[in-house]
Design a protein around this motif. Structure first.
Motif, PDB file in Angstrom:
ATOM      1  N   ALA A   1       2.565  -2.472  -6.631  1.00  0.00           N
ATOM      2  CA  ALA A   1       2.919  -1.138  -7.113  1.00  0.00           C
ATOM      3  C   ALA A   1       4.170  -0.579  -6.437  1.00  0.00           C
ATOM      4  O   ALA A   1       4.804   0.328  -6.967  1.00  0.00           O
TER       5      ALA A   1
ATOM      6  N   VAL B   1       0.625   7.286  -7.690  1.00  0.00           N
ATOM      7  CA  VAL B   1      -0.482   6.331  -7.780  1.00  0.00           C
ATOM      8  C   VAL B   1      -1.764   7.046  -7.330  1.00  0.00           C
ATOM      9  O   VAL B   1      -1.794   7.665  -6.273  1.00  0.00           O
TER      10      VAL B   1
ATOM     11  N   LYS C   1       1.772   7.532 -15.852  1.00  0.00           N
ATOM     12  CA  LYS C   1       1.460   8.935 -15.556  1.00  0.00           C
ATOM     13  C   LYS C   1       1.974   9.827 -16.684  1.00  0.00           C
ATOM     14  O   LYS C   1       1.339  10.815 -17.052  1.00  0.00           O
TER      15      LYS C   1
ATOM     16  N   GLY D   1      -3.143   1.148  -7.742  1.00  0.00           N
ATOM     17  CA  GLY D   1      -2.053   0.263  -7.337  1.00  0.00           C
ATOM     18  C   GLY D   1      -2.462  -0.613  -6.174  1.00  0.00           C
ATOM     19  O   GLY D   1      -3.210  -0.178  -5.298  1.00  0.00           O
TER      20      GLY D   1
ATOM     21  N   VAL E   1      -2.085  -1.639 -11.373  1.00  0.00           N
ATOM     22  CA  VAL E   1      -0.708  -2.130 -11.236  1.00  0.00           C
ATOM     23  C   VAL E   1      -0.605  -2.905  -9.926  1.00  0.00           C
ATOM     24  O   VAL E   1      -0.741  -2.322  -8.840  1.00  0.00           O
TER      25      VAL E   1
ATOM     26  N   THR F   1       4.163   2.902 -12.950  1.00  0.00           N
ATOM     27  CA  THR F   1       3.396   4.084 -12.540  1.00  0.00           C
ATOM     28  C   THR F   1       3.940   5.333 -13.233  1.00  0.00           C
ATOM     29  O   THR F   1       3.178   6.152 -13.766  1.00  0.00           O
ATOM     30  N   GLN F   2       5.263   5.468 -13.249  1.00  0.00           N
ATOM     31  CA  GLN F   2       5.846   6.670 -13.867  1.00  0.00           C
ATOM     32  C   GLN F   2       5.534   6.725 -15.366  1.00  0.00           C
ATOM     33  O   GLN F   2       5.189   7.785 -15.900  1.00  0.00           O
TER      34      GLN F   2
ATOM     35  N   VAL G   1      -3.796   5.610 -12.433  1.00  0.00           N
ATOM     36  CA  VAL G   1      -3.164   4.399 -11.898  1.00  0.00           C
ATOM     37  C   VAL G   1      -3.854   3.968 -10.605  1.00  0.00           C
ATOM     38  O   VAL G   1      -3.998   4.756  -9.678  1.00  0.00           O
TER      39      VAL G   1
END
Ligand SMILES: NC(=O)c1ccc[n+]([C@@H]2O[C@H](COP(=O)([O-])OP(=O)(O)OC[C@H]3O[C@@H](n4cnc5c(N)ncnc54)[C@H](OP(=O)(O)O)[C@@H]3O)[C@@H](O)[C@H]2O)c1
Length: 340
Positions: free
Chosen positions: A148, A184, A161, A169, A145, A157-158, A167
């Motif tokens: 981030a 992250v 996850k 970032g 990402v 990210t949320q 992730v």
């Protein structure tokens, strides 16, 4: 009502608050007294005069609001009066009062504040389209990402996850500790580290299954190279073109010159087993049913505690220039909002 206008293309100081008569809702619309308006990077590019979707300047930008319904247009059921809502606006959201077609309005679940509501539509719908709808991210896959610490980055990210993915970032170093706490797994300071080399190292040479990249230019080239087999590169912006606070021909030319116009040709995609796709939420405006479905799914995830917008900073309407400076100075971790 009060609205924030982009009075001419230029630095943040071209944003000015002006008064206008309250709008009346048309048939099928509700009027919302706005308690918070979302600031997006597209507003900044629009202000700089480098965002082709923006209507001609002078214009009131803004894609999203949170607030309360205070008037109903013909045909709208009476129960909407007084409801706490969040809504998508196709421009005009930088205002303390907006009229919006009912099909762009979502009831805010109990416990969700107006600022939190205003922080959802653009960031979370974009992240959802990138990760779930088009990116097809799966459990145990790895997503890279970029930016981030931005609103989309944190939303992505949320969601990643929640799916059970890893992730990686990229962000300015000052944001790393907080982003680690937000989930992250690996952070790269793209200013001092080569994200391509670091990503290869983190994944033991394998590469990643999905990349979300709104930086553009050279970043897309490097990202494509670091995709694993079956990996997908989601392109959704060109923030590298916004190199200063005013339009820079050099910044735009550099972005265009480094764009991989030929690398992603059908034959190379086929032989590399890689995919490239694009997302522009603004151009999904007509896809009302799909957007509503995404919104309902995201509000459910919010109710379960799986997603939660992080508000970086709120600014009063009169401080709109500072809000744009704040993002362009790369100070934000999460969403920036304007409060009437
Ligand atoms: N296509 C779509 O539908 C869509 C929808 C939403 C957003 N977007 C794009 O996604 C990107 C991120 O949006 P957002 O709302 O998450 O951003 P945001 O909350 O405004 O945050 C922007 C972050 O991006 C990083 N950044 C990278 N290049 C930058 C530059 N030239 N100037 C300032 N900051 C820069 C900064 O983090 P660091 O300090 O870590 O560099 C900054 O904090 C933007 O390019 C935006 O246009 C596209």
């Amino acid at each position: 009502m009060r609205q924030i206008w982009i009075t001419k293309a230029g630095p943040p100081e071209v944003l000015e608050v002006k008064e206008a008569p309250d709008p009346e809702p048309k048939a099928g619309e509700v009027r919302i007294r706005v308690e918070a308006s979302g600031v997006n990077f597209a507003d900044i590019m629009g202000r700089m005069g480098i965002y082709p979707d923006l209507p001609p300047i002078p214009v009131v930008p803004g894609y999203e609001v949170g607030g309360r319904v205070d008037a109903l247009g013909a045909g709208v059921e009476g129960s909407w009066a007084g409801r706490d809502v969040l809504a998508m606006t196709r421009f005009g959201g930088y205002a303390d009062t907006v009229c919006v077609p009912l099909n762009r309005v979502f009831v805010r679940p109990g416990g969700m504040s107006a600022p939190e509501g205003a922080a959802i539509p653009v960031n979370y719908f974009t992240a959802w389209q990138l990760i779930v709808v088009m990116g097809g991210l799966k459990r145990d896959e790895t997503v890279l990402v970029h930016s981030a610490g931005g609103g989309v980055g944190i939303a992505a990210t949320q969601i990643a996850k929640h799916i059970g993915a890893r992730v990686i970032g990229t962000a300015s170093a000052a944001k790393h500790a907080e982003l680690r706490a937000l989930g992250v797994d690996y952070l790269i300071d793209y200013r001092t580290e080569d994200f391509e080399a670091r990503t290869r190292e983190i994944t033991n040479g394998r590469g990643v299954e999905l990349i979300l990249d709104a930086v553009g230019g050279e970043s897309w080239k490097k990202g494509y190279r670091v995709l694993a087999r079956t990996g997908r590169l989601g392109v959704f912006g060109v923030s590298s073109a916004a190199s200063g606070k005013e339009r820079s021909i050099l910044g735009m030319l550099t972005m265009l010159a480094t764009t991989p116009w030929v690398q992603f040709n059908p034959l190379s995609l086929m032989n590399a087993n890689k995919g490239v796709f694009g997302v522009n939420l603004g151009h999904m405006w007509g896809e009302v049913d799909r957007i509503r479905q995404w919104g309902e799914q995201l509000l459910q995830l919010w109710a379960q505690g799986a997603i939660k917008p992080r508000i970086a900073h709120t600014f009063r309407f009169a401080e709109a220039p500072q809000a744009h400076h704040y993002i362009q100075d790369r100070s934000n971790i999460g969403k920036v909002l304007l409060i009437p």
